[in-house]
Write a protein that holds these residues in place. Sequence first.
Motif, PDB file in Angstrom:
ATOM      1  N   PHE A   3     -17.281  -8.521  -9.977  1.00 51.95           N
ATOM      2  CA  PHE A   3     -16.137  -9.285  -9.483  1.00 51.95           C
ATOM      3  C   PHE A   3     -15.038  -8.380  -8.949  1.00 51.95           C
ATOM      4  N   ILE A   4     -14.948  -7.139  -9.417  1.00 54.96           N
ATOM      5  CA  ILE A   4     -13.979  -6.189  -8.857  1.00 54.96           C
ATOM      6  C   ILE A   4     -14.390  -5.821  -7.431  1.00 54.96           C
ATOM      7  N   GLN A   5     -15.678  -5.576  -7.227  1.00 50.93           N
ATOM      8  CA  GLN A   5     -16.159  -5.228  -5.886  1.00 50.93           C
ATOM      9  C   GLN A   5     -15.949  -6.388  -4.920  1.00 50.93           C
ATOM     10  N   GLN A   6     -16.149  -7.607  -5.387  1.00 54.08           N
ATOM     11  CA  GLN A   6     -15.907  -8.769  -4.539  1.00 54.08           C
ATOM     12  C   GLN A   6     -14.421  -8.909  -4.214  1.00 54.08           C
ATOM     13  N   ALA A  58      -7.390  -8.801 -12.400  1.00 56.99           N
ATOM     14  CA  ALA A  58      -7.945  -8.479 -11.079  1.00 56.99           C
ATOM     15  C   ALA A  58      -7.348  -9.391 -10.017  1.00 56.99           C
ATOM     16  N   PHE A  59      -7.205 -10.662 -10.329  1.00 62.31           N
ATOM     17  CA  PHE A  59      -6.606 -11.593  -9.370  1.00 62.31           C
ATOM     18  C   PHE A  59      -5.163 -11.193  -9.070  1.00 62.31           C
ATOM     19  N   ASP A  60      -4.394 -10.909 -10.128  1.00 70.90           N
ATOM     20  CA  ASP A  60      -3.002 -10.488  -9.938  1.00 70.90           C
ATOM     21  C   ASP A  60      -2.916  -9.194  -9.141  1.00 70.90           C
ATOM     22  N   ASN A 115     -16.620   4.377  -5.737  1.00 73.86           N
ATOM     23  CA  ASN A 115     -16.618   3.464  -6.861  1.00 73.86           C
ATOM     24  C   ASN A 115     -15.981   4.071  -8.097  1.00 73.86           C
ATOM     25  N   PRO A 116     -14.675   4.244  -8.083  1.00 71.14           N
ATOM     26  CA  PRO A 116     -13.976   4.816  -9.226  1.00 71.14           C
ATOM     27  C   PRO A 116     -13.997   3.905 -10.445  1.00 71.14           C
ATOM     28  N   TYR A 117     -14.392   2.655 -10.285  1.00 62.33           N
ATOM     29  CA  TYR A 117     -14.401   1.709 -11.398  1.00 62.33           C
ATOM     30  C   TYR A 117     -15.490   2.026 -12.418  1.00 62.33           C
ATOM     31  N   TYR A 121      -4.103   0.825  -4.226  1.00 64.00           N
ATOM     32  CA  TYR A 121      -3.029   0.104  -4.887  1.00 64.00           C
ATOM     33  C   TYR A 121      -3.603  -0.864  -5.928  1.00 64.00           C
ATOM     34  N   PHE A 122      -4.690  -1.551  -5.564  1.00 61.25           N
ATOM     35  CA  PHE A 122      -5.382  -2.446  -6.494  1.00 61.25           C
ATOM     36  C   PHE A 122      -5.851  -1.662  -7.720  1.00 61.25           C
ATOM     37  N   TYR A 123      -6.469  -0.516  -7.481  1.00 59.85           N
ATOM     38  CA  TYR A 123      -6.996   0.305  -8.572  1.00 59.85           C
ATOM     39  C   TYR A 123      -5.881   0.705  -9.536  1.00 59.85           C
ATOM     40  N   MET A 124      -4.744   1.151  -9.005  1.00 63.02           N
ATOM     41  CA  MET A 124      -3.628   1.557  -9.858  1.00 63.02           C
ATOM     42  C   MET A 124      -3.141   0.384 -10.715  1.00 63.02           C
ATOM     43  N   ASN A 125      -2.960  -0.769 -10.086  1.00 62.89           N
ATOM     44  CA  ASN A 125      -2.483  -1.940 -10.822  1.00 62.89           C
ATOM     45  C   ASN A 125      -3.509  -2.427 -11.839  1.00 62.89           C
ATOM     46  N   TYR A 126      -4.757  -2.507 -11.417  1.00 67.64           N
ATOM     47  CA  TYR A 126      -5.799  -3.057 -12.287  1.00 67.64           C
ATOM     48  C   TYR A 126      -6.041  -2.169 -13.505  1.00 67.64           C
TER      49      TYR A 126
END
Length: 120
Positions: A22-25, A109-111, A7-9, A37-42
């Motif tokens: 909502f990030i976990q979902q 997050a959606f993007d 959980n780096p968030y 990849y999501f983490y880097m973008n977000y």
Amino acid sequence: MEPFQNNPYMGLAGITPEELNFIQQATAELTENQQKYFYMNYTNQRKSPQDMLIFCIVGLFVPGLQRFIIGQIGMGILYFFTAGLCFIGTIVDLVNHKDLAMDFNRKAAFDSHQIAKMGS
């Protein structure tokens, strides 16, 4: 390499339980590489509530700045030419800075989710 499940968030500035949920979902169905990849973008797109508060305070002197920052160009132009809707809109944004950040972060997050699914 250790799994990305640590959980780096939790290290993100000003993260709320609602945002974390909502990030976990959003990342639940992604593979480990897609999650990275999501983490880097977000994290590159995300705005913390503290940053949004600063943008709203500066928006008292540069009307519309907070709206330009979150990608609402039309509202930013409107605020700019009406002095933040006679400062009322800017003050409302100042009070609701957490909601502005949360709405922007949901879109980010959606993007990021869409990009991560397409990228891998």
